[in-house]
Design a protein around this motif. Sequence first.
Motif, PDB file in Angstrom:
ATOM      1  N   GLY A  97       0.819  -1.206   0.000  1.00 41.14           N
ATOM      2  CA  GLY A  97       0.000   0.000   0.000  1.00 41.14           C
ATOM      3  C   GLY A  97       0.848   1.250   0.000  1.00 41.14           C
ATOM      4  N   PHE A  98       1.933   1.226   0.780  1.00 38.38           N
ATOM      5  CA  PHE A  98       2.816   2.385   0.840  1.00 38.38           C
ATOM      6  C   PHE A  98       3.522   2.614  -0.493  1.00 38.38           C
ATOM      7  CE2 PHE A  98       6.738   4.646   1.915  1.00 38.38           C
ATOM      8  CZ  PHE A  98       6.224   5.680   2.680  1.00 38.38           C
ATOM      9  N   ALA A  99       3.918   1.522  -1.159  1.00 41.36           N
ATOM     10  CA  ALA A  99       4.565   1.651  -2.465  1.00 41.36           C
ATOM     11  C   ALA A  99       3.612   2.266  -3.486  1.00 41.36           C
ATOM     12  CB  ALA A  99       5.047   0.279  -2.950  1.00 41.36           C
ATOM     13  N   ALA A 100       2.350   1.813  -3.479  1.00 41.24           N
ATOM     14  CA  ALA A 100       1.350   2.377  -4.389  1.00 41.24           C
ATOM     15  C   ALA A 100       1.103   3.849  -4.070  1.00 41.24           C
ATOM     16  CB  ALA A 100       0.049   1.578  -4.286  1.00 41.24           C
ATOM     17  N   LEU A 101       1.053   4.178  -2.789  1.00 37.23           N
ATOM     18  CA  LEU A 101       0.876   5.563  -2.355  1.00 37.23           C
ATOM     19  C   LEU A 101       2.031   6.436  -2.837  1.00 37.23           C
ATOM     20  CD1 LEU A 101      -0.090   7.937  -0.504  1.00 37.23           C
ATOM     21  CD2 LEU A 101       1.134   6.799   1.364  1.00 37.23           C
ATOM     22  N   ALA A 102       3.261   5.961  -2.641  1.00 29.84           N
ATOM     23  CA  ALA A 102       4.440   6.743  -3.025  1.00 29.84           C
ATOM     24  C   ALA A 102       4.464   7.003  -4.527  1.00 29.84           C
ATOM     25  CB  ALA A 102       5.711   6.014  -2.589  1.00 29.84           C
ATOM     26  N   LEU A 103       4.126   5.997  -5.327  1.00 37.81           N
ATOM     27  CA  LEU A 103       4.107   6.169  -6.781  1.00 37.81           C
ATOM     28  C   LEU A 103       3.068   7.199  -7.195  1.00 37.81           C
ATOM     29  CD1 LEU A 103       4.918   5.377  -9.652  1.00 37.81           C
ATOM     30  CD2 LEU A 103       3.230   3.513  -9.520  1.00 37.81           C
ATOM     31  N   SER A 104       1.859   7.059  -6.664  1.00 40.22           N
ATOM     32  CA  SER A 104       0.782   7.981  -7.015  1.00 40.22           C
ATOM     33  C   SER A 104       1.102   9.404  -6.570  1.00 40.22           C
ATOM     34  CB  SER A 104      -0.529   7.504  -6.374  1.00 40.22           C
ATOM     35  OG  SER A 104      -1.591   8.379  -6.689  1.00 40.22           O
ATOM     36  N   LEU A 105       1.642   9.543  -5.365  1.00 43.35           N
ATOM     37  CA  LEU A 105       1.963  10.878  -4.843  1.00 43.35           C
ATOM     38  C   LEU A 105       3.106  11.505  -5.632  1.00 43.35           C
ATOM     39  CD1 LEU A 105       1.426  13.068  -2.769  1.00 43.35           C
ATOM     40  CD2 LEU A 105       2.943  11.857  -1.179  1.00 43.35           C
ATOM     41  N   PHE A 106       4.080  10.698  -6.051  1.00 47.10           N
ATOM     42  CA  PHE A 106       5.191  11.215  -6.858  1.00 47.10           C
ATOM     43  C   PHE A 106       4.672  11.787  -8.177  1.00 47.10           C
ATOM     44  CE2 PHE A 106       8.242  10.439 -10.311  1.00 47.10           C
ATOM     45  CZ  PHE A 106       9.285  11.266  -9.894  1.00 47.10           C
ATOM     46  N   ILE A 107       3.821  11.030  -8.852  1.00 48.29           N
ATOM     47  CA  ILE A 107       3.268  11.498 -10.129  1.00 48.29           C
ATOM     48  C   ILE A 107       2.483  12.791  -9.921  1.00 48.29           C
ATOM     49  CG2 ILE A 107       1.602  10.965 -11.956  1.00 48.29           C
ATOM     50  CD1 ILE A 107       2.356   8.003 -11.591  1.00 48.29           C
ATOM     51  N   THR A 108       1.658  12.815  -8.895  1.00 48.43           N
ATOM     52  CA  THR A 108       0.829  13.995  -8.634  1.00 48.43           C
ATOM     53  C   THR A 108       1.673  15.203  -8.265  1.00 48.43           C
ATOM     54  OG1 THR A 108      -0.849  12.476  -7.753  1.00 48.43           O
ATOM     55  CG2 THR A 108      -1.196  14.818  -7.380  1.00 48.43           C
ATOM     56  N   SER A 109       2.732  14.988  -7.491  1.00 52.16           N
ATOM     57  CA  SER A 109       3.607  16.088  -7.078  1.00 52.16           C
ATOM     58  C   SER A 109       4.341  16.687  -8.267  1.00 52.16           C
ATOM     59  CB  SER A 109       4.607  15.596  -6.029  1.00 52.16           C
ATOM     60  OG  SER A 109       3.951  15.130  -4.869  1.00 52.16           O
ATOM     61  N   VAL A 110       4.802  15.826  -9.183  1.00 53.84           N
ATOM     62  CA  VAL A 110       5.488  16.315 -10.376  1.00 53.84           C
ATOM     63  C   VAL A 110       4.540  17.159 -11.233  1.00 53.84           C
ATOM     64  CG1 VAL A 110       6.542  15.636 -12.570  1.00 53.84           C
ATOM     65  CG2 VAL A 110       7.190  14.459 -10.453  1.00 53.84           C
ATOM     66  N   VAL A 111       3.315  16.659 -11.416  1.00 51.85           N
ATOM     67  CA  VAL A 111       2.323  17.405 -12.200  1.00 51.85           C
ATOM     68  C   VAL A 111       2.003  18.733 -11.514  1.00 51.85           C
ATOM     69  CG1 VAL A 111      -0.039  17.394 -13.089  1.00 51.85           C
ATOM     70  CG2 VAL A 111       1.340  15.319 -13.216  1.00 51.85           C
ATOM     71  N   THR A 112       1.897  18.715 -10.196  1.00 55.23           N
ATOM     72  CA  THR A 112       1.613  19.935  -9.443  1.00 55.23           C
ATOM     73  C   THR A 112       2.747  20.947  -9.577  1.00 55.23           C
ATOM     74  OG1 THR A 112       0.323  18.660  -7.837  1.00 55.23           O
ATOM     75  CG2 THR A 112       1.024  20.854  -7.164  1.00 55.23           C
ATOM     76  N   LEU A 113       3.980  20.461  -9.522  1.00 51.08           N
ATOM     77  CA  LEU A 113       5.129  21.346  -9.682  1.00 51.08           C
ATOM     78  C   LEU A 113       5.130  21.992 -11.068  1.00 51.08           C
ATOM     79  CD1 LEU A 113       7.783  22.421  -8.494  1.00 51.08           C
ATOM     80  CD2 LEU A 113       8.927  20.410  -9.447  1.00 51.08           C
ATOM     81  N   ILE A 114       4.823  21.200 -12.086  1.00 50.09           N
ATOM     82  CA  ILE A 114       4.738  21.731 -13.450  1.00 50.09           C
ATOM     83  C   ILE A 114       3.615  22.754 -13.559  1.00 50.09           C
ATOM     84  CG2 ILE A 114       4.221  21.142 -15.856  1.00 50.09           C
ATOM     85  CD1 ILE A 114       5.588  18.432 -15.338  1.00 50.09           C
ATOM     86  N   ALA A 115       2.470  22.424 -12.943  1.00 50.29           N
ATOM     87  CA  ALA A 115       1.322  23.332 -12.987  1.00 50.29           C
ATOM     88  C   ALA A 115       1.624  24.652 -12.296  1.00 50.29           C
ATOM     89  CB  ALA A 115       0.106  22.670 -12.344  1.00 50.29           C
ATOM     90  N   GLY A 116       2.401  24.593 -11.220  1.00 49.04           N
ATOM     91  CA  GLY A 116       2.685  25.804 -10.455  1.00 49.04           C
ATOM     92  C   GLY A 116       3.786  26.665 -11.015  1.00 49.04           C
TER      93      GLY A 116
END
Length: 252
Positions: A97-116
């Motif tokens: 579960g933690f591995a799935a969380l880390a992958l999803s959060l990494f993708i979302t954080s990268v997209v958020t950084l690009i968006a910002g």
Amino acid sequence: MNPWLGQLKKEYRLGKGGALGALIALFLYLGLGVYTAWRMGKPETFFAFCSVAVMIHVVYMAGYLCVSYFLEHKTMHLWLQSPLSVSKLLLAKLVNGFAALALSLFITSVVTLIAGTMVMDVFELNPDMTWPDVIYIGTFLVIHILLISFYIGIGITFLWAIYLVTTKTLGKISGWVIGLGVFFFGPWILAKWEDTKLFDALFIWGKVNLKYNDFVYGIFKHVYVGYYFYHLLLALILFLAASWLIERKVEV
């Protein structure tokens, strides 16, 4: 093969459908954010969508484990017949579960950084913001989202153990009633305990001042090492209690 690694792979196969579904839902949500920002003509709208997507990961582990435990419940007798201890079985679920969380959060954080920084410019909205602030705050938030989500996941594991025990001994309805009672009143009891002077004396120590510009300084000025130690200790107690309850009260 190491038996626990085999269990880890089994948990991966069990949970990959849910994790993949969560990623698809994430991309659909971000796509909706792109469309909404385009229709409104406001790039910052997409950044807002991304920010919400980042924060919602706080409950990612709870959702992942609820699905995993629901699927496991159908074949509980087979799960409990494993030669591994219950603590190792539960740990395999938490790690996946933690591995799935880390992958999803990494993708979302990268997209958020690009968006910002590319879709819109947060530096124009807030002239006091600097790149070190972005990295510092982003890292701080991501680490805490991971920790809080994992912590909630252990809480869900404990609730599941309570549900299994009470269902076996008192019946399914009683299991739900007691489980919901622990869910609603447990945090309230903990909050009361954490508001006492004894708690402050035991765990409010090791003050660490956070360093970044004043525009967010009113939100996070400092943290306490003792507070993190307390939650680590509580998480360990809940995990060991859940393992003991399932192994001694459900497996027999």
